[in-house]
Design a protein around this motif. Structure first.
Motif, PDB file in Angstrom:
ATOM      1  N   SER A  97       4.383  -2.916 -16.408  1.00  0.00           N
ATOM      2  CA  SER A  97       2.780  -2.249 -16.578  1.00  0.00           C
ATOM      3  C   SER A  97       3.300  -1.315 -15.499  1.00  0.00           C
ATOM      4  O   SER A  97       4.135  -0.735 -14.802  1.00  0.00           O
ATOM      5  CB  SER A  97       1.870  -2.813 -15.495  1.00  0.00           C
ATOM      6  OG  SER A  97       1.730  -2.889 -14.407  1.00  0.00           O
ATOM      7  N   GLY A  98       2.588  -0.249 -15.957  1.00  0.00           N
ATOM      8  CA  GLY A  98       2.357   1.558 -15.400  1.00  0.00           C
ATOM      9  C   GLY A  98       1.305   2.081 -14.352  1.00  0.00           C
ATOM     10  O   GLY A  98       0.375   1.590 -14.661  1.00  0.00           O
ATOM     11  N   GLY A  99       1.716   2.557 -13.328  1.00  0.00           N
ATOM     12  CA  GLY A  99       0.367   3.229 -12.673  1.00  0.00           C
ATOM     13  C   GLY A  99       0.701   4.421 -12.055  1.00  0.00           C
ATOM     14  O   GLY A  99       2.071   5.209 -11.914  1.00  0.00           O
ATOM     15  N   LEU A 100      -0.100   4.778 -11.790  1.00  0.00           N
ATOM     16  CA  LEU A 100       0.162   6.614 -11.289  1.00  0.00           C
ATOM     17  C   LEU A 100       1.065   6.464 -10.073  1.00  0.00           C
ATOM     18  O   LEU A 100       0.294   5.540  -9.524  1.00  0.00           O
ATOM     19  CB  LEU A 100      -1.717   7.173 -10.865  1.00  0.00           C
ATOM     20  CG  LEU A 100      -2.358   7.684 -12.544  1.00  0.00           C
ATOM     21  CD1 LEU A 100      -3.224   8.453 -11.598  1.00  0.00           C
ATOM     22  CD2 LEU A 100      -1.710   8.222 -13.137  1.00  0.00           C
ATOM     23  N   PRO A 101       2.437   7.937  -9.793  1.00  0.00           N
ATOM     24  CA  PRO A 101       3.177   7.585  -8.451  1.00  0.00           C
ATOM     25  C   PRO A 101       2.939   7.636  -7.390  1.00  0.00           C
ATOM     26  O   PRO A 101       2.729   7.431  -6.310  1.00  0.00           O
ATOM     27  CB  PRO A 101       3.755   8.439  -9.189  1.00  0.00           C
ATOM     28  CG  PRO A 101       3.562   9.580 -10.077  1.00  0.00           C
ATOM     29  CD  PRO A 101       1.701   8.618 -11.061  1.00  0.00           C
ATOM     30  N   SER A 102       1.522   8.090  -7.459  1.00  0.00           N
ATOM     31  CA  SER A 102       0.284   8.399  -5.989  1.00  0.00           C
ATOM     32  C   SER A 102      -0.109   7.219  -5.983  1.00  0.00           C
ATOM     33  O   SER A 102      -1.161   7.512  -4.407  1.00  0.00           O
ATOM     34  CB  SER A 102      -0.327   9.551  -6.729  1.00  0.00           C
ATOM     35  OG  SER A 102      -1.187   9.765  -7.583  1.00  0.00           O
ATOM     36  N   ASN A 140       0.402  -1.520  -0.268  1.00  0.00           N
ATOM     37  CA  ASN A 140      -0.313  -0.246   0.217  1.00  0.00           C
ATOM     38  C   ASN A 140       0.771   1.292   0.014  1.00  0.00           C
ATOM     39  O   ASN A 140       0.854   2.280   1.007  1.00  0.00           O
ATOM     40  CB  ASN A 140      -0.708  -0.123   0.741  1.00  0.00           C
ATOM     41  CG  ASN A 140      -2.354  -0.162   0.757  1.00  0.00           C
ATOM     42  OD1 ASN A 140      -2.725  -0.473  -0.112  1.00  0.00           O
ATOM     43  ND2 ASN A 140      -3.383   0.539   1.607  1.00  0.00           N
ATOM     44  N   VAL A 141       1.400   1.638  -0.917  1.00  0.00           N
ATOM     45  CA  VAL A 141       2.553   2.018  -0.727  1.00  0.00           C
ATOM     46  C   VAL A 141       2.607   2.768  -2.242  1.00  0.00           C
ATOM     47  O   VAL A 141       2.989   2.204  -2.749  1.00  0.00           O
ATOM     48  CB  VAL A 141       4.249   1.817  -0.601  1.00  0.00           C
ATOM     49  CG1 VAL A 141       5.251   2.435  -0.670  1.00  0.00           C
ATOM     50  CG2 VAL A 141       4.248   0.681   0.699  1.00  0.00           C
ATOM     51  N   THR A 142       2.583   4.116  -2.299  1.00  0.00           N
ATOM     52  CA  THR A 142       3.595   5.404  -3.600  1.00  0.00           C
ATOM     53  C   THR A 142       4.597   5.205  -3.736  1.00  0.00           C
ATOM     54  O   THR A 142       5.619   4.711  -2.942  1.00  0.00           O
ATOM     55  CB  THR A 142       2.909   6.548  -3.271  1.00  0.00           C
ATOM     56  OG1 THR A 142       3.750   7.318  -2.355  1.00  0.00           O
ATOM     57  CG2 THR A 142       1.311   6.597  -2.540  1.00  0.00           C
ATOM     58  N   TRP A 143       4.454   5.206  -5.301  1.00  0.00           N
ATOM     59  CA  TRP A 143       5.864   5.316  -5.435  1.00  0.00           C
ATOM     60  C   TRP A 143       6.525   6.692  -5.252  1.00  0.00           C
ATOM     61  O   TRP A 143       7.660   6.464  -4.483  1.00  0.00           O
ATOM     62  CB  TRP A 143       5.789   6.041  -7.093  1.00  0.00           C
ATOM     63  CG  TRP A 143       7.490   6.007  -7.735  1.00  0.00           C
ATOM     64  CD1 TRP A 143       7.890   4.863  -8.803  1.00  0.00           C
ATOM     65  CD2 TRP A 143       8.479   6.560  -7.593  1.00  0.00           C
ATOM     66  NE1 TRP A 143       9.117   4.823  -8.792  1.00  0.00           N
ATOM     67  CE2 TRP A 143       9.259   6.859  -8.666  1.00  0.00           C
ATOM     68  CE3 TRP A 143       8.404   8.401  -7.620  1.00  0.00           C
ATOM     69  CZ2 TRP A 143       9.999   7.371  -8.661  1.00  0.00           C
ATOM     70  CZ3 TRP A 143       9.141   8.795  -7.778  1.00  0.00           C
ATOM     71  CH2 TRP A 143       9.619   8.429  -8.079  1.00  0.00           C
ATOM     72  N   GLU A 199      11.684   3.745 -12.713  1.00  0.00           N
ATOM     73  CA  GLU A 199      11.781   4.934 -13.624  1.00  0.00           C
ATOM     74  C   GLU A 199      10.487   5.103 -14.763  1.00  0.00           C
ATOM     75  O   GLU A 199       9.513   4.492 -13.821  1.00  0.00           O
ATOM     76  CB  GLU A 199      12.632   4.585 -15.101  1.00  0.00           C
ATOM     77  CG  GLU A 199      12.065   2.757 -15.912  1.00  0.00           C
ATOM     78  CD  GLU A 199      13.207   2.068 -15.084  1.00  0.00           C
ATOM     79  OE1 GLU A 199      13.488   1.666 -16.126  1.00  0.00           O
ATOM     80  OE2 GLU A 199      13.328   1.872 -14.068  1.00  0.00           O
ATOM     81  N   TRP A 200       9.945   6.264 -15.636  1.00  0.00           N
ATOM     82  CA  TRP A 200       8.528   6.801 -16.440  1.00  0.00           C
ATOM     83  C   TRP A 200       8.505   5.318 -16.829  1.00  0.00           C
ATOM     84  O   TRP A 200       8.998   4.262 -17.894  1.00  0.00           O
ATOM     85  CB  TRP A 200       9.179   7.700 -16.798  1.00  0.00           C
ATOM     86  CG  TRP A 200       8.753   8.654 -16.055  1.00  0.00           C
ATOM     87  CD1 TRP A 200       9.954   9.731 -15.899  1.00  0.00           C
ATOM     88  CD2 TRP A 200       7.654   9.118 -15.278  1.00  0.00           C
ATOM     89  NE1 TRP A 200      10.189  10.718 -15.508  1.00  0.00           N
ATOM     90  CE2 TRP A 200       8.579  10.037 -14.800  1.00  0.00           C
ATOM     91  CE3 TRP A 200       6.897   8.951 -14.686  1.00  0.00           C
ATOM     92  CZ2 TRP A 200       8.074  11.152 -13.371  1.00  0.00           C
ATOM     93  CZ3 TRP A 200       6.395   9.437 -13.774  1.00  0.00           C
ATOM     94  CH2 TRP A 200       6.821  10.860 -13.548  1.00  0.00           C
ATOM     95  N   PHE A 201       7.179   4.894 -16.862  1.00  0.00           N
ATOM     96  CA  PHE A 201       6.475   4.222 -18.003  1.00  0.00           C
ATOM     97  C   PHE A 201       6.198   4.595 -19.436  1.00  0.00           C
ATOM     98  O   PHE A 201       5.831   5.261 -19.174  1.00  0.00           O
ATOM     99  CB  PHE A 201       5.762   3.137 -17.794  1.00  0.00           C
ATOM    100  CG  PHE A 201       4.739   2.195 -18.268  1.00  0.00           C
ATOM    101  CD1 PHE A 201       5.137   0.793 -17.804  1.00  0.00           C
ATOM    102  CD2 PHE A 201       3.565   2.512 -18.585  1.00  0.00           C
ATOM    103  CE1 PHE A 201       4.545   0.153 -19.032  1.00  0.00           C
ATOM    104  CE2 PHE A 201       2.732   1.787 -20.498  1.00  0.00           C
ATOM    105  CZ  PHE A 201       3.576   0.017 -19.539  1.00  0.00           C
ATOM    106  N   SER A 202       6.904   3.106 -20.015  1.00  0.00           N
ATOM    107  CA  SER A 202       7.036   3.730 -21.985  1.00  0.00           C
ATOM    108  C   SER A 202       6.285   1.908 -22.002  1.00  0.00           C
ATOM    109  O   SER A 202       6.474   0.776 -22.085  1.00  0.00           O
ATOM    110  CB  SER A 202       7.969   3.868 -22.343  1.00  0.00           C
ATOM    111  OG  SER A 202       7.989   3.739 -23.818  1.00  0.00           O
ATOM    112  N   ALA A 203       5.343   1.950 -23.273  1.00  0.00           N
ATOM    113  CA  ALA A 203       5.464   0.989 -23.981  1.00  0.00           C
ATOM    114  C   ALA A 203       5.993   0.173 -24.109  1.00  0.00           C
ATOM    115  O   ALA A 203       6.531  -0.766 -24.999  1.00  0.00           O
ATOM    116  CB  ALA A 203       4.161   0.916 -25.329  1.00  0.00           C
TER     117      ALA A 203
END
Length: 128
Positions: free
Chosen positions: A103-108, A25-28, A70-74
């Protein structure tokens, strides 16, 4: 920390357990802040994938998704801010973790199936 249940106005709300369980349950942002606090960093996706494939005993992979730096990129090659951070691993329907799952997720965002780990920064990397 043992379990981080949620991020409130006063910071993380911690529910103590034995200490052997991974934080979840931890944000980025929370994961990144904790790693920096202990003098480490979140792993890159490449570091995480190499450790997962190698089956390194000291790098046990869980059924939870894990934040990467890092940031998510397809296409996996871009480091442009897409608004999503990389999340790796997680168990499939049969409970098997795929080292290539990405996968990608909102850092918040946070969820009970999202965790993180910290890695040491190599000296030559910190000199850059």
């Amino acid at each position: 920390p043992s379990y981080w249940l949620k991020l409130g106005e006063g910071g993380f709300v911690i529910n103590g357990r034995s200490g052997d369980e991974p934080a979840f349950n931890v944000t980025w942002y929370g994961a990144d802040a904790y790693c920096r606090y202990v003098g480490k960093t979140l792993p890159s996706a490449a570091q995480w994938e190499r450790a997962c494939v190698a089956g390194d005993v000291s790098y046990k992979v869980t059924e939870k998704y894990e934040w990467a730096e890092e940031w998510f990129s397809a296409d996996k090659r871009s480091s442009v801010d897409t608004g999503l951070k990389v999340s790796l691993g997680g168990a499939g329907a049969r409970g098997k973790v795929k080292c290539s799952a990405r996968s990608g997720g909102l850092p918040s965002s946070f969820a009970v199936n999202k965790t993180f780990r910290c890695v040491s920064v190599l000296k030559e990397e910190s000199d850059r």
